[in-house]
Write an enzyme that holds these catalytic residues in place. Structure first.
Site, mmCIF file in Angstrom:
data_model
loop_
_atom_site.group_PDB
_atom_site.id
_atom_site.type_symbol
_atom_site.label_atom_id
_atom_site.label_comp_id
_atom_site.label_asym_id
_atom_site.label_seq_id
_atom_site.Cartn_x
_atom_site.Cartn_y
_atom_site.Cartn_z
ATOM 1 C CE LYS A 37 36.138 45.398 26.521
ATOM 2 N NZ LYS A 37 35.698 46.061 27.632
ATOM 3 N N GLY B 3 34.968 45.979 37.566
ATOM 4 C CA GLY B 3 34.106 46.555 38.619
ATOM 5 C C GLY B 3 34.755 46.512 40.048
ATOM 6 C CB THR C 7 32.930 50.430 37.450
ATOM 7 O OG1 THR C 7 32.090 49.519 36.700
ATOM 8 C CG2 THR C 7 32.385 50.204 38.810
#
Length: 282
Positions: A120, A181, A230
């Site tokens: 990634k 987040g 998150t």
């Protein structure tokens, strides 16, 4: 019975029932789960493993700059809790702000993981909002693809740049739903649909999911899968939230496959038939 084990068993049974025929294909390999999860922000590796078990995820992403997978001898190794024989490890370049740093980090990951090539890529442009630097992302993607990597790429929700990344040879496009987040959910579903409709590789929402309803909406829009960290690790009960996300992803996918009723503004459609009703006498 252990609570975490019960959640894992439920996740496994639900995943098997729902996804037995509806697999998710990534870089030539089929996966039953359409939920990919991160490994950061948990209190310890044991909680990480319990949450991932509850999520039903088969692919877990690891920030090479922040997590030990063998590069730091003598420290706890994440791979002891999440063995590559059980999970597909997805190295990522979180914390990289240049194309060169991202490429160097993933080459290190390939050495640590014995030639593993599915990665990634993310190249950040700002330390406060963690928005992707797209020129640097395109540069790094081109280098990595030429170097034999299978690149999943975190990017803006710009359909044009997403097409450029696919043309470079990335195996999956991962537009943000909102800032990393933030938990703000999908802020621009229209751009996301444009990207889904034009793409010939999997499209995964990456960043911004806050709760189960966000995950369901992303899947209802037609995303192939979702990656999150998150939203699970930052929950008051990460293991329970992981289980909720697993169910939400599968519910959203079922709703997408079922095909929702069209929205009708300024008109109603009775749910019961109107023909053959008993008529009252005048």
């Amino acid at each position: 019975m252990d609570y975490a084990f019960t959640l894992h068993l439920e996740a496994h049974l639900l995943s098997h029932t729902m996804n037995h025929a509806d697999t998710f294909t990534l870089a030539g390999r089929d996966y039953s789960s359409r939920l990919l999860v991160g490994t950061g922000k948990y209190k310890d590796f044991e909680e990480t493993r319990q949450a991932i078990d509850a999520s039903g995820a088969e692919i877990v992403t690891v920030a090479i700059r922040r997590t030990n997978i063998g590069q730091n001898a003598g420290e706890p190794n994440l791979l002891d809790f999440l063995p590559p024989s059980r999970f597909t490890i997805l190295p990522n370049t979180a914390g990289c702000y240049t194309a060169q740093d991202a490429v160097r980090t993933l080459r290190l990951a390939r050495e640590l993981l014995d030639g593993h090539d599915l990665v990634k890529l993310e190249v950040l442009g700002d330390k406060d909002n963690l928005f992707p630097n797209m020129p640097a992302t395109l540069e790094a993607a081109k280098t990595l693809v030429e170097d034999g990597f299978k690149v999943m790429v975190y990017c803006t929700d710009d359909p044009i740049q997403c097409r450029m990344l696919e043309d470079i040879g990335c195996v999956a496009i991962m537009p943000l739903a909102s800032l990393i987040g933030s938990g703000m959910g999908i802020l621009n579903p229209w751009n996301l649909r444009l990207i889904i409709d034009q793409s010939h590789v999997p499209v995964l929402v990456d960043a911004g999911v806050g709760t189960a309803s966000d995950a369901a909406v992303a899947m209802e829009l037609g995303c192939d899968a979702i990656l999150m960290n998150t939203a699970i690790a930052g929950a008051k009960n990460p293991i329970l939230m992981a289980s909720a996300m697993n169910k939400a992803v599968q519910a959203g996918r079922e709703a997408f496959l079922a095909g929702r009723v069209p929205r009708k503004f300024y008109s109603a459609d009775p749910s019961s038939p109107t023909e053959g009703l008993i008529q009252s006498k005048a």
